[in-house]
Write a protein that holds these residues in place. Structure first.
Motif, PDB file in Angstrom:
ATOM      1  N   ASN A   1       0.850  -1.186   0.000  1.00 43.43           N
ATOM      2  CA  ASN A   1       0.000   0.000   0.000  1.00 43.43           C
ATOM      3  C   ASN A   1       0.887   1.237   0.000  1.00 43.43           C
ATOM      4  N   GLU A   2       0.834   1.984  -1.097  1.00 44.26           N
ATOM      5  CA  GLU A   2       1.723   3.141  -1.248  1.00 44.26           C
ATOM      6  C   GLU A   2       1.427   4.230  -0.226  1.00 44.26           C
ATOM      7  N   GLU A   3       0.161   4.424   0.105  1.00 42.05           N
ATOM      8  CA  GLU A   3      -0.193   5.462   1.074  1.00 42.05           C
ATOM      9  C   GLU A   3       0.374   5.139   2.452  1.00 42.05           C
TER      10      GLU A   3
ATOM     11  N   ALA B   1       4.138   5.657   2.350  1.00 43.34           N
ATOM     12  CA  ALA B   1       4.489   7.077   2.368  1.00 43.34           C
ATOM     13  C   ALA B   1       4.320   7.660   3.768  1.00 43.34           C
ATOM     14  N   TRP B   2       3.282   7.241   4.459  1.00 47.86           N
ATOM     15  CA  TRP B   2       3.052   7.737   5.812  1.00 47.86           C
ATOM     16  C   TRP B   2       4.186   7.319   6.743  1.00 47.86           C
ATOM     17  N   LEU B   3       4.623   6.062   6.624  1.00 46.34           N
ATOM     18  CA  LEU B   3       5.727   5.596   7.451  1.00 46.34           C
ATOM     19  C   LEU B   3       7.029   6.299   7.087  1.00 46.34           C
ATOM     20  N   ALA B   4       7.213   6.591   5.798  1.00 45.92           N
ATOM     21  CA  ALA B   4       8.410   7.317   5.370  1.00 45.92           C
ATOM     22  C   ALA B   4       8.440   8.712   5.983  1.00 45.92           C
ATOM     23  N   GLU B   5       7.272   9.329   6.065  1.00 46.33           N
ATOM     24  CA  GLU B   5       7.194  10.659   6.683  1.00 46.33           C
ATOM     25  C   GLU B   5       7.588  10.612   8.154  1.00 46.33           C
ATOM     26  N   ARG B   6       7.404   9.464   8.771  1.00 45.00           N
ATOM     27  CA  ARG B   6       7.757   9.312  10.178  1.00 45.00           C
ATOM     28  C   ARG B   6       9.204   8.852  10.354  1.00 45.00           C
TER      29      ARG B   6
ATOM     30  N   ALA C   1       0.168   5.657  17.206  1.00 44.15           N
ATOM     31  CA  ALA C   1       0.819   5.236  18.442  1.00 44.15           C
ATOM     32  C   ALA C   1       1.780   4.071  18.228  1.00 44.15           C
ATOM     33  N   GLY C   2       1.948   3.655  16.974  1.00 43.21           N
ATOM     34  CA  GLY C   2       2.811   2.521  16.700  1.00 43.21           C
ATOM     35  C   GLY C   2       3.296   2.549  15.270  1.00 43.21           C
ATOM     36  N   VAL C   3       3.441   1.378  14.671  1.00 39.81           N
ATOM     37  CA  VAL C   3       3.984   1.280  13.314  1.00 39.81           C
ATOM     38  C   VAL C   3       3.014   0.608  12.353  1.00 39.81           C
TER      39      VAL C   3
END
Length: 240
Positions: A92-94, A97-102, A127-129
Motif C-alpha cells: 500500500n503506497e499510502e 508514504a506515511w511511514l516514510a514521513e515518520r 501510536a505505533g507502526v
C-alpha cells in the motif's frame, strides 16, 4: 447501527492476555448508540478469521477486528481479511508514504508491514507502526491497546446509532421473585431490561427516550423493595 467485534489471538484463547480491547470497544460503541451484537475471539488462523469476518460482514453494519497486525509469523489478520473479500494482499503506497514521513525507510521494516488488502483505506497508526485498514464495512485495528484506542478514535465519528438512556434500580429481593414484575415491565414499556444479582439485584433499564426510561424506573421502584443509594451502600458493606 449494529456491529460485531472480533478479537484475534491465541493468547486470548488460552487466558494469557485479558481481552480488554473488546470491553473498551463495546463501551465506546455503546456510548455512540451502536448496538454490539457479537463479540468473538478467534485464533491466529487465516481460515478461521476469514470465515468469521465473512459471516459478520453479511449480518452487521460494521465489523471491528483487532489484533494480529504486523510482520511476524502469527500476524495473519490482514491476509485473513483480504481472503474474506477475495482480494490480494499488496503493498500500500499510502501506508508506505506515511511511514516514510515518520522516518521509516524500506530497510527499517519488514516488507509485510505495509502489505494491506487491495483497494482498502489504510489507517495510520499514530501510536505505533503497523497500519490498520478499512475494507468496506470491516475495520482492522492493532491489538496493542494503546495503538487500538488511538486508531479507533481516528474513525470514531463513522460509528453512530440511536443514543439510549439508561437507569438502574437496586432491589433488595431475590432475583427469582422479580421475574413476573420484570416481565410486566417489559410488556408495559418500550425498554430493554437486564437484572444483575449481587448483594442486591440491579435492574438495568434502557430506552431510546429519557421519559420512557424514567416511567419504567418509577414503575419498578413502586412495586419492589427498591433500595435508595445510601441504603444500597449499607447493604453492600454488610455483605463484606
Amino acid at each position: 447501527m449494529n456491529a460485531a467485534v472480533v478479537t484475534v489471538g491465541d493468547e486470548l484463547l488460552v487466558g494469557d492476555t485479558e481481552n480488554t480491547n473488546a470491553t473498551w470497544l463495546c463501551d465506546r460503541l455503546d456510548a455512540r448508540g451502536v448496538r454490539v451484537r457479537r463479540v468473538t475471539v478467534v485464533p491466529d488462523e487465516v481460515a478461521e478469521i476469514a470465515r468469521v469476518v465473512n459471516e459478520y460482514r453479511a449480518e452487521y453494519d460494521a465489523v471491528l477486528v483487532t489484533g494480529g497486525l504486523g510482520p511476524t509469523h502469527d500476524d495473519v489478520t490482514m491476509a485473513s481479511v483480504a481472503a474474506a473479500f477475495g482480494r490480494d494482499l499488496v503493498e500500500n503506497e499510502e501506508a508506505a508514504a506515511w511511514l516514510a514521513e515518520r522516518g521509516y525507510s524500506g530497510g527499517d521494516l519488514a516488507a509485510e508491514t505495509t502489505h494491506l488488502p487491495a483497494d482498502c483505506r489504510p489507517l495510520p497508526n499514530e501510536a505505533g507502526v503497523a497500519p490498520g485498514a478499512v475494507v468496506e464495512s470491516v475495520y482492522v485495528l492493532p491489538g496493542v491497546p494503546g495503538e487500538m484506542k488511538a486508531m479507533f478514535e481516528s474513525v470514531e465519528d463513522e460509528f453512530a446509532g440511536t443514543r439510549t438512556h439508561v437507569l438502574t434500580v437496586d432491589v433488595d429481593e431475590p432475583e427469582s421473585e422479580l421475574l413476573d414484575r420484570i416481565a410486566s415491565l417489559r410488556e408495559r414499556f418500550d425498554v430493554r431490561v437486564g437484572s444483575y444479582p449481587g448483594e442486591v439485584v440491579t435492574v438495568k433499564i434502557t430506552a431510546e427516550g429519557e421519559a420512557e426510561a424514567e416511567r419504567a424506573a418509577a414503575w419498578i421502584r413502586d412495586r419492589t423493595d427498591a433500595v435508595e443509594e445510601g441504603e444500597a451502600d449499607s447493604v453492600e458493606n454488610e455483605g463484606v
